[in-house]
Design an enzyme around this catalytic site. Structure first.
Site, mmCIF file in Angstrom:
data_model
loop_
_atom_site.group_PDB
_atom_site.id
_atom_site.type_symbol
_atom_site.label_atom_id
_atom_site.label_comp_id
_atom_site.label_asym_id
_atom_site.label_seq_id
_atom_site.Cartn_x
_atom_site.Cartn_y
_atom_site.Cartn_z
ATOM 1 N N GLY A 122 2.289 2.201 10.801
ATOM 2 C CA GLY A 122 3.270 3.275 10.672
ATOM 3 C C GLY A 122 3.910 3.676 11.991
ATOM 4 N N ASN A 145 0.879 -1.174 0.000
ATOM 5 C CA ASN A 145 0.000 0.000 0.000
ATOM 6 C C ASN A 145 0.913 1.220 0.000
ATOM 7 O OD1 ASN A 145 -1.796 2.059 0.478
ATOM 8 N ND2 ASN A 145 -2.203 1.495 2.621
ATOM 9 N N LYS A 190 0.208 4.275 -0.351
ATOM 10 C CA LYS A 190 -0.419 5.480 0.219
ATOM 11 C C LYS A 190 -0.128 6.693 -0.688
ATOM 12 C CE LYS A 190 0.146 3.464 4.758
ATOM 13 N NZ LYS A 190 -0.019 3.653 6.179
ATOM 14 N N GLU A 210 -6.950 4.858 7.611
ATOM 15 C CA GLU A 210 -6.713 6.282 7.321
ATOM 16 C C GLU A 210 -7.910 6.888 6.604
ATOM 17 O OE1 GLU A 210 -2.935 5.712 5.379
ATOM 18 O OE2 GLU A 210 -2.075 5.112 7.309
ATOM 19 N N HIS A 251 -9.510 1.358 4.521
ATOM 20 C CA HIS A 251 -8.265 1.539 5.278
ATOM 21 C C HIS A 251 -8.536 2.477 6.453
ATOM 22 C CE1 HIS A 251 -4.194 2.680 6.323
ATOM 23 N NE2 HIS A 251 -3.807 1.586 5.689
HETATM 24 C C1 PEP Z 1 -0.904 0.187 6.084
HETATM 25 O O1 PEP Z 1 -1.148 1.376 6.224
HETATM 26 O O2 PEP Z 1 -1.650 -0.521 5.382
HETATM 27 C C2 PEP Z 1 0.261 -0.351 6.783
HETATM 28 C C3 PEP Z 1 0.267 -1.618 7.093
HETATM 29 O O3 PEP Z 1 1.276 0.530 7.061
HETATM 30 P P1 PEP Z 1 2.709 0.201 7.719
HETATM 31 O O4 PEP Z 1 3.180 -1.082 7.128
HETATM 32 O O5 PEP Z 1 3.566 1.365 7.328
HETATM 33 O O6 PEP Z 1 2.479 0.105 9.188
#
Ligand code: PEP
Length: 251
Positions: free
Chosen positions: A174, A9, A11, A98, A96
């Site tokens: 994150g 992903n 983003k 976010e 997601h």
């Molecule tokens: C995500 O946002 O789907 C995710 C898993 O992010 P990260 O791996 O950066 O924690």
């Protein structure tokens, strides 16, 4: 039987030229490695067309990170499921955390998005997961059950067969803080039991449930070794080919 999957992903990262370079690098690495799982990259809308043209989508799946909750029309700035499908993409991340947190996505809008994705032959990678407070106050199973039931249980068993689930504890996204392999396994087994209650054991056993949240080459093997963890949805570590492929090779 269900598939093992590692999906990136990206983003809101990379310009089109940067993204194209990364996609080509991952495409070459996947072609050279013959991975033991399906590998997918989910990229910004602007990147879909050039990336689809630059990779072999039979070997490296391509997805969007969102789609609109309406089929077409006067929704300025939105990108529909049919537009995503017309680029050559086969997947779309939906729900997601976010999007739920910053853009107010609800189970109601997500049901529309899932329906439109399926109508356009896109496989949804449907994200669920609790926030830190819910983990700490012990309501996490109830929260995740509600997200699954409200977002997906209007689907027929046949439709549900096209869903990939991604359990992403919000406190692990994150943050560098990964759920332990035991925490992930407990939740994945719980989600599978919730699916089995509704659709039966066969459908539940055939559903891929990915883990997401600070997954990296150093912890992927331990997570993926758990029987109900069928791969990962990878944020930060999907932006570097070496790290992403390090996770892919954990299978
Ligand atoms: C995500 O946002 O789907 C995710 C898993 O992010 P990260 O791996 O950066 O924690």
């Amino acid at each position: 039987m269900r598939k093992n999957i590692v999906a990136g992903n990206w983003k809101m990262n990379t310009t089109v030229p940067e993204g194209l370079e990364l996609a080509k690098e991952v495409n070459a690495a996947v072609a050279a490695a013959t991975p033991k799982c399906d590998v997918i990259i989910c990229v910004p809308f602007t990147h879909l067309v050039p990336v689809a043209q630059a990779i072999d989508t039979n070997k490296l799946g391509l997805g969007a990170e969102n789609c609109a909750d309406h089929a077409k029309g006067a929704y300025t700035g939105e990108v529909s499921a049919s537009m995503v499908a017309s680029t050559g993409a086969g997947y779309v991340i939906l729900g997601h955390s976010e999007r739920r947190q910053y853009y107010g996505e609800t189970s109601e809008t997500l049901r529309e998005k899932v329906a439109l994705a399926l109508q356009n032959n896109l496989k949804p990678i449907f994200c669920i997961g609790e926030v830190l407070e819910e983990r700490e106050n012990g309501t996490y199973n109830d929260v995740v059950r509600k997200q699954v039931e409200e977002g997906l249980f209007n689907l027929s068993a046949e439709e549900f067969g096209n869903i990939v689930l991604a359990y992403e504890p919000v406190w692990a996204i994150g943050t560098g803080k990964t759920a332990t392999a035991e925490q992930a396994e407990d939740m994945h087994a719980f989600i599978r039991s919730v699916i089995a209650e509704k659709y039966g054991k066969e459908v539940a056993d055939n559903t891929s449930i990915l883990y997401g949240g600070s997954c990296k080459p150093s912890n992927a093997a331990e997570l993926f070794a758990k029987p109900d963890v069928d791969g990962g949805l990878i944020g930060g570590a999907s932006l570097k080919c070496e790290d992403f492929m390090g996770i892919v090779s954990a299978f």
